[in-house]
Scaffold this active site. Structure first.
Site, short mmCIF file in Angstrom:
data_model
loop_
_atom_site.label_atom_id
_atom_site.label_comp_id
_atom_site.label_asym_id
_atom_site.label_seq_id
_atom_site.Cartn_x
_atom_site.Cartn_y
_atom_site.Cartn_z
CB CYS A 423 -15.84 5.84 -38.38
SG CYS A 423 -17.15 6.37 -36.82
CG HIS A 467 -12.90 6.75 -35.13
ND1 HIS A 467 -13.06 7.03 -36.27
CD2 HIS A 467 -11.99 5.98 -35.16
CE1 HIS A 467 -12.57 6.62 -37.40
NE2 HIS A 467 -11.64 5.85 -36.63
CG ASP A 483 -9.35 3.63 -37.87
OD1 ASP A 483 -10.34 3.64 -38.32
OD2 ASP A 483 -9.02 4.90 -37.19
#
Length: 669
Positions: A423, A467, A483
């Site tokens: 991520c 994350h 995202d």
């Protein structure tokens, strides 16, 4: 001849150990129960030295050899203390203090010359039981320490027994019963005794060891390392329905400065813009139990409605909506918060000073050029969509083990080279492209998702849920969450990390992550939920029993009853204590003791009264020296000998003994 050979092959039956050897070996085993857990945090040389010392002591005991002289022990002990100083650079504090205490117990085993030394070791072990809770306060640790205390009590009782010694099983059961009698009083003291603020250990330098947790920086590979940990970050209990998994974004540090490799937080401005947060959803209340991390970050569901109240800690809010505690969170804390999952942030105010557009000079030229091409598109929403489309169609791979990016242009190497990342790779590259395209952007780190435990109703957020995502500022909409990881691995946001990863190789780190998250409907999954619920209950009701909760319990008791109810409750408790003392604790009359009292009375009539502090053995010696008739003296001595064996030796049948003692008593006239 064959019979003789068979006799020669029969194994030798070892002779029973002497009483002092049995007691010493029991003490060594009891000490090991206390010392073994410390091996997890002590230097390896300390554990090996203690193990060798205890093995040395056990060998000397079994072989019947003499203990080493002080000329041997003193240099070893001095060298060990120097080793502690070398390992910790100090002899003060929790860790060096525990190390020296562990070594002291081991060395004291080789320097036991009197009965007093045995008790010194036992009481040192009692203190070491407490020190184990400096490092772990879990249920297994508590159970192991209870077993250790029971073993130490059995050892201590063994030292004090005279005459014939009961079997080991009996002595251990005596230790368990002694501990059981103390537990109700300990439980009452835990609930009612005034509690103190602060951690169990108060030394400022090493009161709390470093823990794995969220950092305020981000570089390639950092999040993927954190995501391999299954440690619990925090638990959440919602007041109402739990939001959907894609809405569970737990906000932490916001990063805006980039030096070409590492993202860090921006410097606070002197006159920040006022926060403008508008919501169009109902307020969602929840309660967070945050595990100790040693950092100041408080994680809240986006977006927080107001500052949460953390007992014992001040809370600050940054212009980027980061929540922090004034002091490091070295203990487990619990706080109540509220959030709105649908919101607009800074919709009417543009970002200040271009700090969300700055890029380092001379790095990642290909990504910078791609961003400049995107800037030709007048609509910033389309620029965002173009990058997300490239991520979803560009054969990018989401992996927990991304290739290393050792070069200077890490964004270029990722976007146009490896195309495999976690991520932090996608969030960092996305923000770089957005800034190069003229769209204000920043990186947000925290946690995404969580696992609902159907047994206790708590949502568990682990370090593996760590994350990173992005926020872009769009005119009329303000800061909008984007995202980029969801464009590459949508299952990461919809379900969990384990479902987003490709099928792992056996025994690999990704395989371990998926193994630790079994199917919730399977037996292993239900067992995992049950263990999680038990651990959470332990944390909530035992480890998190703070002074505030104690005061709240007392206040609720006061509010829940009127004056006459309190008086009735006190009277009932007094009546129960009286009944327990009169019936439960009343000792049943023993016929053997009755006969013993009768013998003492008859001997007193013959001019030999028993002194109040005189035991049966000493009384028998005085009877033997008195000028009584031979038959009377022999009967009295035999009576006292049998009574002493019954009272202080191995358990015997009382019925047969009563008959014998009655016959002997009839001869004392």
């Amino acid at each position: 001849m064959k019979a003789r050979l068979r006799l020669l092959r029969l194994p030798r039956v070892a002779a029973p150990l002497a009483r002092d050897k049995q007691d010493t070996l029991l003490l060594i085993v009891s000490s090991l129960l206390v010392l073994i857990p410390h091996a997890a945090h002590l230097p390896l040389w300390v554990s090996l030295l203690c193990g060798a010392t205890l093995a040395w002591r056990a060998g000397l005991t079994l072989l019947g050899r003499r203990l080493p002289p002080n000329l041997v022990l003193v240099p070893i002990a001095a060298a060990a203390m120097v080793g502690v100083l070398y390992s910790y650079h100090t002899v003060l504090g929790r860790d060096p203090g525990v190390a020296m205490l562990v070594l002291l117990v081991a060395f004291k085993m080789l320097e036991m010359h009197a009965r007093r030394d045995l008790f010194v070791v036992v009481f040192l072990c009692y203190f070491l039981v407490l020190t184990n809770f400096f490092y772990s306060q879990t249920i297994p640790t508590a159970l192991l320490m209870l077993a250790s205390v029971a073993a130490l009590l059995a050892t201590q009782l063994s030292f004090q027994l005279t005459g014939a010694v009961p079997p080991l099983r009996t002595r251990l059961w005596m230790g368990v019963k002694t501990l059981g009698m103390a537990l109700p009083l300990a439980g009452a003291a835990f609930v009612l005794f005034p509690r103190i603020e602060g951690p169990l250990w108060g030394m400022p330098d090493d009161a709390h060891t470093a823990r794995t947790g969220m950092s305020d920086t981000m570089s390639p590979g950092q999040m993927s390392n954190l995501a391999q940990s299954e440690d619990v970050a925090f638990r959440v209990r919602f007041d109402g329905p739990v939001p959907a998994q894609p809405q569970l974004y737990w906000r932490g540090p916001v990063l805006g400065n980039f030096d070409g490799r590492t993202w860090t937080r921006v410097r606070p401005v002197r006159h920040p813009q006022p926060l403008a947060l508008s919501t169009n959803s109902a307020q969602l209340g929840y309660q967070v139990t945050l595990e100790p991390s040693g950092t100041r970050w408080l994680f809240t569901l986006e977006m927080p409605h107001a500052l949460p109240v953390v007992p014992g800690h001040g809370v600050t809010l940054s212009p980027e909506l980061e929540l922090q505690s004034v002091d490091p969170l070295a203990e487990r804390v619990r706080y109540t918060a509220a959030a709105h999952v649908h919101y607009r942030l800074q919709a009417d105010a543009s970002p200040m000073d271009g700090q969300w557009l700055s890029l380092p000079y001379g790095v990642n030229p290909r990504a910078r050029a791609a961003g400049l091409l995107l800037a030709a598109e007048p609509d910033p929403v389309r620029r965002v969509a173009a990058v997300l489309r490239d991520f979803s169609r560009g054969e990018f791979v989401y992996t927990l083990q991304p290739p290393l990016l050792p070069g200077r242009d890490v964004v270029d190497d990722f976007l146009y080279g490896t195309r495999a990342g976690f991520c932090e790779h996608y969030a960092g590259a996305f923000v770089f492209l957005m800034r190069a395209a003229g769209v204000p952007a920043r990186v947000v780190t925290g946690y995404q998702g969580g696992e609902m435990n159907p047994i206790d109703g708590y949502l568990t957020v682990r370090q593996s849920d760590a994350h990173a995502w992005a926020e872009v500022w769009l005119p009329g909409r303000g800061w909008v969450r984007v995202d980029p990881t969801a464009a590459v691995a949508p299952e990461r946001v919809r379900r969990s990390l384990a479902h987003a990863l490709p099928p792992p190789a056996p025994f690999s780190l990704p395989g371990l992550v998926q193994l630790l998250q079994p199917d919730p409907d399977s037996l292993l999954g239900r067992l995992r939920y049950a263990i999680g619920a038990v651990n959470n209950g332990w944390n909530q009701w035992v480890l998190n029993y703070t002074p505030q909760r104690q005061h709240g319990l007392v206040d609720r008791l006061k509010e829940g009853m009127s004056h006459w109810q309190a008086v009735a409750l006190v009277a009932m408790l007094c009546l129960m204590l009286f009944l327990v003392g009169k019936f439960s604790l009343r000792r049943k009359s023993d016929p053997v003791d009755t006969l013993y009292s009768a013998l003492c009375q008859r001997l007193g009539q013959l001019g030999l009264p028993r002194a109040p502090d005189e035991g049966p053995t000493a009384y028998a010696r005085r009877v033997a020296a008195a000028g009584l008739p031979d038959d009377v003296r022999a009967a009295a001595e035999e009576f006292l000998r049998r009574y002493s064996a019954y009272r202080y030796g191995l358990p015997a049948s009382g019925a047969a003994l009563v008959t014998i003692l009655k016959n002997l008593l009839s001869k004392v006239r």
